[in-house]
Motif scaffolding. Sequence first.
Motif, PDB file in Angstrom:
ATOM      1  N   LYS A  17     -62.401  87.459 -27.326  1.00  0.00           N
ATOM      2  CA  LYS A  17     -60.961  87.328 -27.051  1.00  0.00           C
ATOM      3  C   LYS A  17     -60.170  88.480 -27.652  1.00  0.00           C
ATOM      4  CE  LYS A  17     -60.782  83.757 -30.568  1.00  0.00           C
ATOM      5  NZ  LYS A  17     -60.465  82.356 -30.810  1.00  0.00           N
ATOM      6  N   ASN A  18     -60.761  89.204 -28.609  1.00  0.00           N
ATOM      7  CA  ASN A  18     -60.136  90.410 -29.182  1.00  0.00           C
ATOM      8  C   ASN A  18     -60.478  91.661 -28.399  1.00  0.00           C
ATOM      9  OD1 ASN A  18     -59.084  88.845 -31.261  1.00  0.00           O
ATOM     10  ND2 ASN A  18     -60.892  89.137 -32.531  1.00  0.00           N
ATOM     11  N   LYS A  19     -61.152  91.479 -27.255  1.00  0.00           N
ATOM     12  CA  LYS A  19     -61.538  92.573 -26.354  1.00  0.00           C
ATOM     13  C   LYS A  19     -62.623  93.470 -26.945  1.00  0.00           C
ATOM     14  CE  LYS A  19     -58.460  91.224 -23.393  1.00  0.00           C
ATOM     15  NZ  LYS A  19     -58.835  90.103 -22.606  1.00  0.00           N
ATOM     16  N   ASN A  20     -63.451  92.916 -27.829  1.00  0.00           N
ATOM     17  CA  ASN A  20     -64.588  93.657 -28.371  1.00  0.00           C
ATOM     18  C   ASN A  20     -65.839  93.282 -27.585  1.00  0.00           C
ATOM     19  OD1 ASN A  20     -63.125  94.852 -30.528  1.00  0.00           O
ATOM     20  ND2 ASN A  20     -63.285  92.947 -31.665  1.00  0.00           N
ATOM     21  N   ARG A  46     -74.602  78.453 -34.680  1.00  0.00           N
ATOM     22  CA  ARG A  46     -74.123  77.941 -33.392  1.00  0.00           C
ATOM     23  C   ARG A  46     -72.820  78.631 -33.020  1.00  0.00           C
ATOM     24  NH1 ARG A  46     -76.141  72.012 -32.412  1.00  0.00           N
ATOM     25  NH2 ARG A  46     -74.795  72.279 -30.621  1.00  0.00           N
ATOM     26  N   ARG A  47     -72.711  78.959 -31.755  1.00  0.00           N
ATOM     27  CA  ARG A  47     -71.524  79.628 -31.238  1.00  0.00           C
ATOM     28  C   ARG A  47     -71.164  79.045 -29.882  1.00  0.00           C
ATOM     29  NH1 ARG A  47     -71.478  81.245 -35.785  1.00  0.00           N
ATOM     30  NH2 ARG A  47     -71.340  83.372 -36.511  1.00  0.00           N
ATOM     31  N   ASN A  48     -69.884  79.172 -29.525  1.00  0.00           N
ATOM     32  CA  ASN A  48     -69.393  78.802 -28.201  1.00  0.00           C
ATOM     33  C   ASN A  48     -68.958  80.069 -27.489  1.00  0.00           C
ATOM     34  OD1 ASN A  48     -69.623  75.948 -28.590  1.00  0.00           O
ATOM     35  ND2 ASN A  48     -67.818  76.051 -29.880  1.00  0.00           N
ATOM     36  N   PHE A  49     -69.335  80.172 -26.228  1.00  0.00           N
ATOM     37  CA  PHE A  49     -68.991  81.340 -25.420  1.00  0.00           C
ATOM     38  C   PHE A  49     -68.299  80.885 -24.149  1.00  0.00           C
ATOM     39  CE2 PHE A  49     -72.783  82.412 -27.846  1.00  0.00           C
ATOM     40  CZ  PHE A  49     -72.452  83.635 -28.397  1.00  0.00           C
ATOM     41  N   LEU A  50     -67.259  81.613 -23.747  1.00  0.00           N
ATOM     42  CA  LEU A  50     -66.611  81.360 -22.462  1.00  0.00           C
ATOM     43  C   LEU A  50     -67.437  82.040 -21.372  1.00  0.00           C
ATOM     44  CD1 LEU A  50     -62.859  82.019 -23.310  1.00  0.00           C
ATOM     45  CD2 LEU A  50     -63.897  79.832 -22.700  1.00  0.00           C
ATOM     46  N   VAL A  51     -67.809  81.276 -20.357  1.00  0.00           N
ATOM     47  CA  VAL A  51     -68.611  81.833 -19.267  1.00  0.00           C
ATOM     48  C   VAL A  51     -67.896  83.021 -18.626  1.00  0.00           C
ATOM     49  CG1 VAL A  51     -69.574  81.341 -16.985  1.00  0.00           C
ATOM     50  CG2 VAL A  51     -69.821  79.670 -18.823  1.00  0.00           C
ATOM     51  N   LYS A  52     -66.582  82.931 -18.474  1.00  0.00           N
ATOM     52  CA  LYS A  52     -65.832  84.007 -17.811  1.00  0.00           C
ATOM     53  C   LYS A  52     -65.870  85.315 -18.601  1.00  0.00           C
ATOM     54  CE  LYS A  52     -61.255  82.983 -19.659  1.00  0.00           C
ATOM     55  NZ  LYS A  52     -59.874  82.650 -19.324  1.00  0.00           N
ATOM     56  N   ASN A  53     -66.212  85.273 -19.891  1.00  0.00           N
ATOM     57  CA  ASN A  53     -66.266  86.483 -20.712  1.00  0.00           C
ATOM     58  C   ASN A  53     -67.672  87.067 -20.835  1.00  0.00           C
ATOM     59  OD1 ASN A  53     -63.556  86.142 -21.047  1.00  0.00           O
ATOM     60  ND2 ASN A  53     -63.620  85.755 -23.231  1.00  0.00           N
ATOM     61  N   ILE A  54     -68.644  86.441 -20.190  1.00  0.00           N
ATOM     62  CA  ILE A  54     -69.996  86.996 -20.178  1.00  0.00           C
ATOM     63  C   ILE A  54     -70.072  87.993 -19.037  1.00  0.00           C
ATOM     64  CG2 ILE A  54     -72.441  86.486 -19.874  1.00  0.00           C
ATOM     65  CD1 ILE A  54     -71.887  83.772 -21.209  1.00  0.00           C
ATOM     66  N   LEU A  55     -70.258  89.261 -19.393  1.00  0.00           N
ATOM     67  CA  LEU A  55     -70.261  90.337 -18.404  1.00  0.00           C
ATOM     68  C   LEU A  55     -71.632  90.561 -17.794  1.00  0.00           C
ATOM     69  CD1 LEU A  55     -68.013  92.840 -20.376  1.00  0.00           C
ATOM     70  CD2 LEU A  55     -67.323  91.087 -18.741  1.00  0.00           C
ATOM     71  N   ALA A  56     -72.697  90.250 -18.536  1.00  0.00           N
ATOM     72  CA  ALA A  56     -74.064  90.393 -18.044  1.00  0.00           C
ATOM     73  C   ALA A  56     -74.940  89.415 -18.808  1.00  0.00           C
ATOM     74  CB  ALA A  56     -74.564  91.817 -18.260  1.00  0.00           C
ATOM     75  N   ALA A  57     -75.984  88.947 -18.134  1.00  0.00           N
ATOM     76  CA  ALA A  57     -76.926  88.014 -18.765  1.00  0.00           C
ATOM     77  C   ALA A  57     -78.310  88.232 -18.165  1.00  0.00           C
ATOM     78  CB  ALA A  57     -76.482  86.576 -18.559  1.00  0.00           C
ATOM     79  N   GLU A  58     -79.298  88.158 -19.053  1.00  0.00           N
ATOM     80  CA  GLU A  58     -80.675  88.343 -18.611  1.00  0.00           C
ATOM     81  C   GLU A  58     -81.595  87.526 -19.513  1.00  0.00           C
ATOM     82  OE1 GLU A  58     -83.050  92.175 -17.136  1.00  0.00           O
ATOM     83  OE2 GLU A  58     -82.266  92.363 -19.165  1.00  0.00           O
ATOM     84  N   PRO A  59     -82.504  86.745 -18.919  1.00  0.00           N
ATOM     85  CA  PRO A  59     -83.427  85.998 -19.775  1.00  0.00           C
ATOM     86  C   PRO A  59     -84.347  86.950 -20.524  1.00  0.00           C
ATOM     87  CG  PRO A  59     -83.965  85.685 -17.442  1.00  0.00           C
ATOM     88  CD  PRO A  59     -82.723  86.503 -17.512  1.00  0.00           C
TER      89      PRO A  59
END
Length: 65
Positions: A17-20, A46-59
């Motif tokens: 959310k701080n654009k980092n 443990r962390r919570n992430f907003l799906v809309k802020n995930i720019l890339a994902a790979e297993p």
Amino acid sequence: MDEKWIGAIVEIVYLSKNKNLSKRKINMLSVDQGHIKAFCLVRQGRRNFLVKNILAAEPVVVFIG
């Protein structure tokens, strides 16, 4: 990201959310209403992430043997 990745280790590129930008390896615990609950292997917690802020994902593929 969807529920098929629950229990998997996933590497994500995330915009805070701080654009980092950060790259994280997470163990996905749940997906609910645009949020992912996960154990972050980088932060060791443990962390919570907003799906809309995930720019890339790979297993992450783990080779045994």
